[in-house]
Motif scaffolding. Structure first.
Motif, PDB file in Angstrom:
ATOM      1  N   ARG A 246     -15.440   7.661   5.791  1.00 30.00           N
ATOM      2  CA  ARG A 246     -14.589   7.952   4.648  1.00 30.00           C
ATOM      3  C   ARG A 246     -14.864   6.989   3.494  1.00 30.00           C
ATOM      4  NH1 ARG A 246      -9.170   7.258   6.605  1.00 30.00           N
ATOM      5  NH2 ARG A 246      -9.527   9.275   7.568  1.00 30.00           N
ATOM      6  N   HIS A 247     -14.886   5.682   3.811  1.00 28.55           N
ATOM      7  CA  HIS A 247     -14.931   4.712   2.729  1.00 28.55           C
ATOM      8  C   HIS A 247     -16.344   4.278   2.352  1.00 28.55           C
ATOM      9  CE1 HIS A 247     -10.745   4.454   2.143  1.00 28.55           C
ATOM     10  NE2 HIS A 247     -10.458   3.890   3.290  1.00 28.55           N
TER      11      HIS A 247
ATOM     12  N   LEU B  15       0.825  -1.210   0.000  1.00 22.30           N
ATOM     13  CA  LEU B  15       0.000   0.000   0.000  1.00 22.30           C
ATOM     14  C   LEU B  15       0.859   1.261   0.000  1.00 22.30           C
ATOM     15  CD1 LEU B  15      -2.922  -0.892   2.424  1.00 22.30           C
ATOM     16  CD2 LEU B  15      -3.039  -0.390  -0.007  1.00 22.30           C
TER      17      LEU B  15
ATOM     18  N   ARG C 287      -6.909   2.276   0.242  1.00 27.30           N
ATOM     19  CA  ARG C 287      -6.348   1.903   1.536  1.00 27.30           C
ATOM     20  C   ARG C 287      -7.452   1.729   2.561  1.00 27.30           C
ATOM     21  NH1 ARG C 287      -1.635   6.420   1.863  1.00 27.30           N
ATOM     22  NH2 ARG C 287      -0.003   5.317   0.723  1.00 27.30           N
ATOM     23  N   GLY C 288      -7.487   0.572   3.170  1.00 26.85           N
ATOM     24  CA  GLY C 288      -8.486   0.332   4.198  1.00 26.85           C
ATOM     25  C   GLY C 288      -9.798  -0.143   3.617  1.00 26.85           C
TER      26      GLY C 288
ATOM     27  N   ARG D 244      -5.331   6.299  -1.862  1.00 22.75           N
ATOM     28  CA  ARG D 244      -5.966   6.559  -0.568  1.00 22.75           C
ATOM     29  C   ARG D 244      -7.367   5.962  -0.500  1.00 22.75           C
ATOM     30  NH1 ARG D 244      -3.844  11.813  -0.463  1.00 22.75           N
ATOM     31  NH2 ARG D 244      -5.812  12.728  -1.095  1.00 22.75           N
TER      32      ARG D 244
ATOM     33  N   ARG E  89      -2.708   6.383   7.882  1.00 26.22           N
ATOM     34  CA  ARG E  89      -2.409   6.365   6.447  1.00 26.22           C
ATOM     35  C   ARG E  89      -2.881   5.059   5.815  1.00 26.22           C
ATOM     36  NH1 ARG E  89       2.029   7.964   3.558  1.00 26.22           N
ATOM     37  NH2 ARG E  89       3.384   6.391   4.479  1.00 26.22           N
ATOM     38  N   ALA E  90      -2.716   3.972   6.549  1.00 24.27           N
ATOM     39  CA  ALA E  90      -3.126   2.668   6.012  1.00 24.27           C
ATOM     40  C   ALA E  90      -4.636   2.605   5.799  1.00 24.27           C
ATOM     41  CB  ALA E  90      -2.680   1.557   6.943  1.00 24.27           C
ATOM     42  N   PHE E  91      -5.370   3.503   6.465  1.00 22.24           N
ATOM     43  CA  PHE E  91      -6.815   3.500   6.286  1.00 22.24           C
ATOM     44  C   PHE E  91      -7.275   4.698   5.457  1.00 22.24           C
ATOM     45  CE2 PHE E  91      -6.341   0.383   9.552  1.00 22.24           C
ATOM     46  CZ  PHE E  91      -7.301  -0.555   9.205  1.00 22.24           C
ATOM     47  N   GLY E  92      -6.338   5.260   4.723  1.00 19.60           N
ATOM     48  CA  GLY E  92      -6.721   6.240   3.715  1.00 19.60           C
ATOM     49  C   GLY E  92      -6.886   7.669   4.204  1.00 19.60           C
TER      50      GLY E  92
ATOM     51  N   LEU F 254       3.187   2.132   2.029  1.00 16.48           N
ATOM     52  CA  LEU F 254       3.232   2.723   3.368  1.00 16.48           C
ATOM     53  C   LEU F 254       4.643   2.772   3.929  1.00 16.48           C
ATOM     54  CD1 LEU F 254       0.040   1.151   4.933  1.00 16.48           C
ATOM     55  CD2 LEU F 254       0.420   3.551   4.406  1.00 16.48           C
TER      56      LEU F 254
END
Lengths: 325, 317
Positions: free
Chosen positions: A122-123, A57, A91-92, A88, B219-222, A59
């Motif tokens: 967010r997602h 990712l 991610r997650g 972004r 960051r890993a979760f955006g 990171l």
């Protein structure tokens, strides 16, 4: 476990700026993760397994890290070439991560409900209220007792195991297709380890996720992984199904690792076999096979030519000039 | 309720601190401070005259009694009259402290806000050119003497050699334009000098926080960068920031900004304090020293409560 590759890593190479110049932490590794399977990345500390997980990712902290080459294809889309903004969003949501240190991996100044809610809003585009309701469900799902009370608590008010469960809840919150778990149980005590692993396994099956489990613990590999990639000094030396790896290890390093597992029935622990020598310094890696200096089967060829990964009879790979049969 | 009890306990804990500071400074003032006897009596006084005056001034009373009186003055905020001008100390301070605050506060607030903003920007571009540029500018700003900054700014903004937009000296708070006319150049000078220190300090705090695991998790979760820095990281940096800000306030309120006030001819608390030190004006000095101690205890209390607000790990116990 037939299936198509969900994630294909090709030629991934990661370097770090060190005092003595660039160090190659991950050296042109390639592997696939099939849908719904669990792949273990296993090896000693410093072998590059965590860096590999983080690189998927992007990171890895840059600088000092640099992903210098390779592709990470998720459904054919190269994550390493994706613009930051698009990455972004992924991610997650498509790929989620769980980290080793539950003590520090959560933000200490926000309640766990707020942290879960942030990811959900967010997602998934949930409203504040819907996100909270969903967070409650998730906490319940990962086995947090009294979720209605816990949701407003802060990480320091939870035990290590509970914090890791919160991390898991967060990772699963958006139904990712791939979970990257970086030593998820290393910081926990043994009973909690077993519970958390069982929990991850159960949820993985329920949600039909694939998982990359980064670990140094061969016991965990044996228990919960379909396939394992053994890493040494930034390279994958052997990648086989777990059963094949444990019954007929081909690479001398794998053999050494398996022999070094203490067995309870063994009478004299003093005779526990060890791999002679030490992991070479990344700044002074030998040419050829990195394991040659410690390998009982090494020849001049090993010291000069890097062994290419060759397919084994059972569909695995081994990178060795003189593998065990 | 918990917060109230916590505040009360902290206040009580501040009492010994105030007693200690005032006792020490009072002892120093009594034994090494100005003695007005000979100043008032002129040449060749008789022993009787001396004794008489010392009695009038209260110098012959036991130390503890005099210290007790001082404490009462502190509690009632009635410090008597200035030796130098005869004005009531309380009204002298009531006149000059607001001026100092009005003078320094805009620069203080701007200097900190801009400092945090620049530090966030620098930290988020760590190692790249915006970071290098900001840090180089910070060192540059820190390296120039405050006095030089004031003079240069006066020349630039207040004289016909430069923009000639503002008065060189003087003060006024009659209305907003009047206030702005007088406060702008001193504020610019304060910001210029404070910004370097603030930016460097805040950047160090933020960079340290950036390396924590929870930032990687975010960051890993955006988490997008703006949110990452302005929320996830900044809230974790709040404690050192609060500490720095709250503990500067007492010094501003009482100490004022002597250099500013002298250079711009502004009748603030800094000037009052400075003149009291030079002329040995004990009532004013006692007031300044005592108030500073009390304000520090208050700042301590405010900081402690704010810590709790930003960091749930801080216990109220």
């Amino acid at each position: 476990m037939a299936g198509t590759a969900l994630l294909s890593v090709r030629n991934l190479t990661v370097e770090f700026d060190g005092r003595a110049g660039r160090l190659r932490a991950v050296d042109a590794i390639s592997f696939d993760v099939l849908a719904e399977e669990t792949l273990a990345l296993v090896g000693e500390s410093g072998c590059g397994k965590t860096v590999t997980g983080l690189s998927l990712l992007r990171l890895v902290p840059q600088p000092p890290g640099h992903i210098v080459a390779g592709e990470v294809l998720l459904d054919g889309e190269d994550l390493l070439a994706l613009p930051e903004r698009a990455l972004r969003r992924l991610r997650g949501r498509d790929i989620a991560m769980i980290f080793q240190e539950p003590m520090t991996a959560l933000n200490p100044v926000f309640s766990i409900g707020a942290q879960l809610g942030t990811v959900l809003r967010r997602h998934q585009g949930l409203s504040r209220r819907a996100a909270r309701a969903r967070a409650l469900e998730l906490l319940e799902q990962v086995g947090i007792p009294e979720p209605a009370r816990r949701i407003d608590e802060y990480p320091h008010q939870l035990s290590g195991g509970q914090r890791q469960r919160v991390m898991i809840a967060m990772a699963l919150s958006c139904g990712p297709r791939l979970l990257v778990a970086d030593e998820p149980t290393t910081a926990l005590d043994v009973t909690t380890q077993a519970q958390v692993l069982a929990e991850i396994g159960r949820l993985q099956r329920e949600l039909r996720m694939a998982m990359i489990l980064v670990t140094h613990d061969l016991g965990i590999v044996a228990e919960s992984c379909d396939r394992a990639a053994v890493m040494y000094c930034g390279r994958i030396v052997e990648m086989r199904t777990t059963a094949a790896l444990f019954s007929t290890p081909h690479h001398p390093y794998t053999v050494g690792l398996l022999e070094a597992i203490p067995r309870i029935r063994e009478e004299r622990l003093a005779d526990l076999p060890v791999i002679p020598g030490r992991v070479p310094d990344l700044a002074q890696l030998p040419a050829g096979c990195h394991f040659a200096a410690r390998c009982p089967r090494a020849t001049d060829l090993c010291r000069e030519v890097v062994p290419a990964p060759l397919p084994t009879a059972d569909g695995g790979l081994v990178a060795c000039h003189h593998p065990y049969p | 309720m918990d917060v109230l009890r916590f505040a009360l306990r902290k206040l009580l804990a501040g009492v010994p601190l105030i007693l200690g500071v005032t006792l020490l400074s009072f002892t120093l003032m009594v034994h090494f401070g100005p003695d007005r006897t000979f100043e008032l009596l002129g040449k060749n006084p008789t022993t009787e005259q001396i004794a008489e005056l010392r009695h009038q001034l209260g110098y012959d009373q036991p130390f503890l009694l005099r210290y007790g009186q001082y404490l009462r003055e502190l509690l009632t905020l009635d410090f008597g009259h200035s030796d130098a001008t005869g004005e009531k100390v309380a009204s002298l301070l009531a006149r000059s402290i607001p001026v100092s605050l009005a003078l320094v506060l805009p620069g203080f607030v701007l200097g900190n806000l801009l400092g945090v903003a620049l530090a966030l920007l620098a930290a988020s571009c760590r190692g790249r050119w915006p970071d290098r540029l900001i840090m180089a500018a910070a060192v540059f700003g820190m390296s120039i003497s405050f006095l030089v900054v004031i003079f240069v700014f006066q020349i630039w903004f207040c004289t016909s050699h430069g923009l000639d937009l503002f008065p060189v000296r003087g003060w006024g708070m009659a209305d907003v334009p009047d206030y702005l006319r007088h406060v702008t150049v001193p504020t610019l000078a304060v910001v210029f000098v404070a910004l370097g220190y603030n930016t460097r300090f805040y950047r160090a705090v933020i960079v340290e926080e950036m390396e924590r695991d929870h930032v990687r998790t975010a960051r890993a979760f955006g988490s997008p960068p703006l949110r990452l820095f302005c929320r996830d990281i900044l809230k974790n940096c709040a404690i050192p920031i609060i500490t720095r800000i709250t503990f500067t306030i007492p010094a501003i309120v009482i100490g004022g900004a002597l250099l500013l006030e002298t250079s711009f001819g502004i009748p603030g608390a800094g000037k009052v304090t400075y003149e009291a030190i030079i002329s040995g004006d004990q009532p004013v000095l006692k007031a300044v020293v005592g108030l500073t101690a009390m304000l520090f205890v208050a700042a301590l209390l405010v900081a402690d409560i704010l810590y709790r607000v930003v960091d749930p790990r801080v216990s109220l116990e």
